[in-house]
Scaffold this active site. Structure first.
Site, PDB file in Angstrom:
ATOM      1  NE  ARG A 169      -1.686  -1.523   3.582  1.00 31.85           N
ATOM      2  CZ  ARG A 169      -2.095  -1.574   4.888  1.00 31.85           C
ATOM      3  NH1 ARG A 169      -3.240  -1.263   5.291  1.00 31.85           N
ATOM      4  NH2 ARG A 169      -0.911  -1.746   5.754  1.00 31.85           N
TER       5      ARG A 169
ATOM      6  CE  LYS B 226       5.975 -20.242  10.317  1.00 36.77           C
ATOM      7  NZ  LYS B 226       6.473 -20.948  11.555  1.00 36.77           N
TER       8      LYS B 226
ATOM      9  CG  ASP C 118       7.729 -25.967   6.226  1.00 39.31           C
ATOM     10  OD1 ASP C 118       8.747 -25.573   6.467  1.00 39.31           O
ATOM     11  OD2 ASP C 118       6.997 -26.819   6.907  1.00 39.31           O
ATOM     12  CG  HIS C 119      11.769 -21.553   5.912  1.00 38.60           C
ATOM     13  ND1 HIS C 119      10.811 -21.118   6.549  1.00 38.60           N
ATOM     14  CD2 HIS C 119      12.787 -21.753   6.554  1.00 38.60           C
ATOM     15  CE1 HIS C 119      11.225 -21.030   7.913  1.00 38.60           C
ATOM     16  NE2 HIS C 119      12.463 -21.380   7.744  1.00 38.60           N
TER      17      HIS C 119
ATOM     18  CE  LYS D 158      16.235 -24.717   7.459  1.00 39.35           C
ATOM     19  NZ  LYS D 158      17.355 -23.466   7.284  1.00 39.35           N
TER      20      LYS D 158
ATOM     21  CD  GLU E  98      13.250 -20.535  16.634  1.00 38.96           C
ATOM     22  OE1 GLU E  98      13.412 -19.508  15.779  1.00 38.96           O
ATOM     23  OE2 GLU E  98      12.254 -20.872  16.981  1.00 38.96           O
TER      24      GLU E  98
ATOM     25  CG  ASP F  97       5.406 -20.586  15.308  1.00 39.50           C
ATOM     26  OD1 ASP F  97       4.884 -19.820  14.089  1.00 39.50           O
ATOM     27  OD2 ASP F  97       6.596 -20.177  15.542  1.00 39.50           O
TER      28      ASP F  97
ATOM     29  CG  HIS G  45       8.834 -25.281  10.227  1.00 36.05           C
ATOM     30  ND1 HIS G  45       8.520 -25.031   9.073  1.00 36.05           N
ATOM     31  CD2 HIS G  45       8.992 -24.205  11.114  1.00 36.05           C
ATOM     32  CE1 HIS G  45       8.392 -23.750   8.961  1.00 36.05           C
ATOM     33  NE2 HIS G  45       8.659 -23.155   9.978  1.00 36.05           N
TER      34      HIS G  45
ATOM     35  CE  LYS H 117       9.814 -19.058  18.592  1.00 35.27           C
ATOM     36  NZ  LYS H 117      10.240 -18.927  17.442  1.00 35.27           N
TER      37      LYS H 117
HETATM   38  N1  LIG Z   1       9.025 -12.305   8.599  1.00 32.06           N
HETATM   39  C1  LIG Z   1       9.250 -13.624   8.598  1.00 32.06           C
HETATM   40  O1  LIG Z   1      10.345 -13.789   8.957  1.00 32.06           O
HETATM   41  C2  LIG Z   1       8.122 -14.567   8.326  1.00 32.06           C
HETATM   42  C3  LIG Z   1       8.488 -16.130   8.285  1.00 32.06           C
HETATM   43  C4  LIG Z   1       7.777 -16.752   7.951  1.00 32.06           C
HETATM   44  C5  LIG Z   1       6.268 -16.572   7.603  1.00 32.06           C
HETATM   45  N2  LIG Z   1       6.256 -15.342   7.290  1.00 32.06           N
HETATM   46  C6  LIG Z   1       4.540 -14.778   6.750  1.00 32.06           C
HETATM   47  O2  LIG Z   1       4.926 -13.873   5.693  1.00 32.06           O
HETATM   48  C7  LIG Z   1       3.978 -13.070   5.585  1.00 32.06           C
HETATM   49  C8  LIG Z   1       4.480 -11.532   5.420  1.00 32.06           C
HETATM   50  O3  LIG Z   1       5.198 -11.274   6.944  1.00 32.06           O
HETATM   51  P1  LIG Z   1       6.176 -10.099   7.225  1.00 32.06           P
HETATM   52  O4  LIG Z   1       6.727 -10.333   8.371  1.00 32.06           O
HETATM   53  O5  LIG Z   1       7.030  -9.666   5.953  1.00 32.06           O
HETATM   54  O6  LIG Z   1       5.161  -9.143   7.556  1.00 32.06           O
HETATM   55  P2  LIG Z   1       5.249  -7.549   7.492  1.00 32.06           P
HETATM   56  O7  LIG Z   1       6.417  -7.095   8.050  1.00 32.06           O
HETATM   57  O8  LIG Z   1       4.117  -6.955   8.548  1.00 32.06           O
HETATM   58  O9  LIG Z   1       4.837  -6.914   5.838  1.00 32.06           O
HETATM   59  C9  LIG Z   1       3.600  -7.069   5.552  1.00 32.06           C
HETATM   60  C10 LIG Z   1       3.575  -6.469   4.049  1.00 32.06           C
HETATM   61  O10 LIG Z   1       2.390  -6.552   3.371  1.00 32.06           O
HETATM   62  C11 LIG Z   1       2.061  -5.135   3.131  1.00 32.06           C
HETATM   63  N3  LIG Z   1       0.616  -5.007   3.342  1.00 32.06           N
HETATM   64  C12 LIG Z   1      -0.225  -4.999   4.445  1.00 32.06           C
HETATM   65  N4  LIG Z   1      -1.334  -4.816   4.214  1.00 32.06           N
HETATM   66  C13 LIG Z   1      -1.537  -4.685   2.928  1.00 32.06           C
HETATM   67  C14 LIG Z   1      -2.835  -4.689   2.200  1.00 32.06           C
HETATM   68  N5  LIG Z   1      -4.169  -4.304   2.507  1.00 32.06           N
HETATM   69  N6  LIG Z   1      -2.665  -4.498   0.915  1.00 32.06           N
HETATM   70  C15 LIG Z   1      -1.398  -4.818   0.190  1.00 32.06           C
HETATM   71  N7  LIG Z   1      -0.269  -4.821   0.735  1.00 32.06           N
HETATM   72  C16 LIG Z   1      -0.171  -4.914   2.323  1.00 32.06           C
HETATM   73  C17 LIG Z   1       2.742  -4.202   3.864  1.00 32.06           C
HETATM   74  O11 LIG Z   1       3.177  -3.044   3.296  1.00 32.06           O
HETATM   75  P3  LIG Z   1       2.105  -1.680   3.241  1.00 32.06           P
HETATM   76  O12 LIG Z   1       1.779  -1.660   4.894  1.00 32.06           O
HETATM   77  O13 LIG Z   1       2.766  -0.550   2.806  1.00 32.06           O
HETATM   78  O14 LIG Z   1       0.698  -2.308   2.612  1.00 32.06           O
HETATM   79  C18 LIG Z   1       4.140  -5.168   3.929  1.00 32.06           C
HETATM   80  O15 LIG Z   1       4.841  -4.836   2.634  1.00 32.06           O
HETATM   81  C19 LIG Z   1       2.858 -13.486   6.651  1.00 32.06           C
HETATM   82  O16 LIG Z   1       2.095 -14.202   6.139  1.00 32.06           O
HETATM   83  C20 LIG Z   1       3.935 -14.090   7.761  1.00 32.06           C
HETATM   84  O17 LIG Z   1       3.155 -14.893   8.536  1.00 32.06           O
HETATM   85  C21 LIG Z   1       6.862 -14.194   7.692  1.00 32.06           C
END
Ligand SMILES: NC(=O)c1ccc[n+]([C@@H]2O[C@H](COP(=O)([O-])OP(=O)(O)OC[C@H]3O[C@@H](n4cnc5c(N)ncnc54)[C@H](OP(=O)(O)O)[C@@H]3O)[C@@H](O)[C@H]2O)c1
Length: 484
Positions: free
Chosen positions: A51, A148, A177-178, A182, A216, A235, A240, A331
């Protein structure tokens, strides 16, 4: 040479959530490395979407900063970075609104592979799928990648599967599932299914037990509020650890093809016995000298959510009857370590005297740190002084065997994204697998929720609650030491 780099077909990859944490830390650095190594064709294009207001140039700067932050200096080749940034564009789009969709439709090209990475909160998956369809953005063979967590229980996973199925066929859906990306996990399949050495022994007759540990050192701080609605079972175990268990326990598939592999994994999940609650230990970390407690991290003083779990699991089939699988994850533990240990039985009869030190063989598959495998074999301790036996590892550590190349073994995310572009679903979870995994975990969670079971407290930086050690001791077994 670690792997032959086979270029993929030209593609348009749209990363919804292209400014998020996952995109910055994993997806974009991974894509850069694939570009640098020559795996991307000239016709590759990557479009960040979120956004936030930004133009293409702004996104280039944003991604350049992410690469600098999350890649080691030696990985950053200025020419490669510039070339990679040249592939990138950005679209301001709201998953739940009207803005940006027409512009995105205009940017997509015909005749190239289309992939849409849903790196946003799962609550937005349905809205994204619907809009891609409604605005006729996704071609009939387009792929979507979903992150996930895939649901929070069986009901929500089913609902999510049904929502995605309204607009995409199962062959188009890539549930990541990363752990499956691996190197060592794939090597596990290579070791099992391309050597005569292991498969004949891969059964209850010769294997005493299997241990799977994902430990972890970090706590849940930063995402405590989310984690508190999830816990270690949802989680880590449901996805995993379950996937790792499947790869160890599954029958040889007839081919290394997506559905052949996933059919065998599904059979394992369906063969999991309900777990006796006495065979589960749940824990919650205490405050350390300078680290907060779980309840402080979760900002919920009454939380009953577990940050640690250890359990004994049985796979009810001919191959594994009587061979337990011990799963452990937590954790704020003593070390960051993910590994699978396959412990073989002791020889049925020892010709040596009791105090010679004989023990059993162990195949240890390390996912992190130091990806690799080793197999302990018992040999005679060199030197005079009679027959003394000692266990030595036959080491298959990639870092040792492959030298500097080992550092360039592709990260799980980059390998998986390239598989999406190739259209290979082998290392992605199928909808029925995810549902079967929830069907097994749901009753366990429901029972301890109904009983309001309180997790056992454990010290930060420890191996988890004492009860987890007792779980093993009861069976005259022990966990492998946690070391990093
Ligand atoms: N981070 C990790 O290590 C990790 C690991 C495993 C899985 N995941 C999964 O990966 C996904 C993303 O995680 P994240 O950690 O990257 O989340 P994040 O840091 O909160 O990022 C969310 C992203 O989505 C965008 N977004 C939010 N609302 C939106 C909307 N209505 N329309 C379009 N874009 C929107 C945000 O940008 P704007 O706010 O500018 O829209 C931002 O780019 C989740 O499903 C999470 O469970 C993450």
């Amino acid at each position: 040479m670690v792997s032959r780099v086979i270029p993929v077909d030209p593609f348009d990859l749209v990363i919804f959530g292209g400014t998020g944490d996952l995109a910055r830390r994993k997806i974009l650095p991974g894509l850069y490395r694939r570009f640098r190594d020559g795996q991307m064709p000239d016709g590759a294009r990557i479009i960040g979407a979120a956004r936030g207001e930004m133009d293409d140039k702004g996104y280039h700067d944003f991604v350049a900063a992410a690469l600098t932050e999350f890649l080691p200096q030696r990985a950053l080749d200025p020419t490669a970075v510039e070339g990679f940034l040249g592939l990138l564009g950005y679209i301001t789009v709201d998953a739940t609104g009207k803005d940006g969709w027409a512009q995105l439709a205009k940017r997509m090209r015909k005749g190239v592979v289309q992939a849409f990475y849903f790196s946003v909160a799962p609550s937005l998956f349905g809205a994204l799928a619907e809009r891609l369809h409604k605005h006729k953005i996704a071609a009939p063979e387009a792929r979507i990648v979903v992150e996930k967590p895939f649901g929070n229980d069986l009901a929500t996973a089913r609902a999510l599967n049904a929502t995605l199925a309204e607009h995409f066929d199962e062959t188009q859906i890539y549930r990541i599932d990363h752990y499956l990306g691996k190197e060592t996990v794939q090597n596990l399949m290579a070791v099992r299914f391309s050597n005569m050495l292991f498969e004949p022994l891969w059964k209850n007759q010769y294997i005493d037990h299997v241990q799977i540990t994902v430990a972890e050192t970090v706590g849940v701080g930063g995402r405590g509020a989310y984690y508190d609605t999830s816990g270690a079972m949802r989680d880590m175990v449901q996805n995993h650890l379950m996937q790792l268990l499947c790869l160890i326990a599954m029958e040889p598939p007839s081919k290394f093809e997506p559905d052949a592999v996933r059919d065998e994994k599904l059979k394992v999940i369906r063969a999991l016995q309900p777990v006796d609650l006495d065979d589960i230990v749940r824990g919650q970390y205490r405050a350390g000298a300078d680290t907060p407690s779980y309840t402080e991290d979760a900002e919920n003083p009454d939380s009953l959510t577990e940050s640690f779990i250890a359990m004994k699991v049985h796979v009810a089939n001919w191959r594994w009857n009587g061979t337990p699988f011990y799963l452990r994850t937590g954790k704020r533990m003593k070390a960051r370590m993910s590994e699978i240990v396959v412990r073989f039985k002791e020889p049925p009869h020892s010709i040596f005297e009791e105090d010679t030190g004989q023990s059993a063989n162990e195949l240890r598959i390390r996912l992190q740190p130091n990806e690799g495998m080793d197999l302990t074999v018992t040999i005679k301790e060199p030197g005079p002084g009679g027959m003394r036996l000692v266990d030595v590892p036959l080491d298959m550590t990639f870092a040792d065997a492959l030298g500097e190349d080992a550092a360039d073994v592709p990260d799980a995310y980059e390998r998986l994204i390239m598989d999406v572009i190739r259209g290979n679903q082998t290392l992605f979870m199928r909808g029925d697998e995810v549902e079967a995994a929830w069907a097994w975990t749901d009753p366990i969670i429901a029972t301890w929720t109904a009983r309001e079971d309180k997790p056992e407290a454990y010290d930060a930086g420890s191996t988890g609650p004492e009860e987890a050690l007792i779980l093993m001791h009861r069976d005259s077994r022990r966990w492998r030491e946690l070391t990093s």
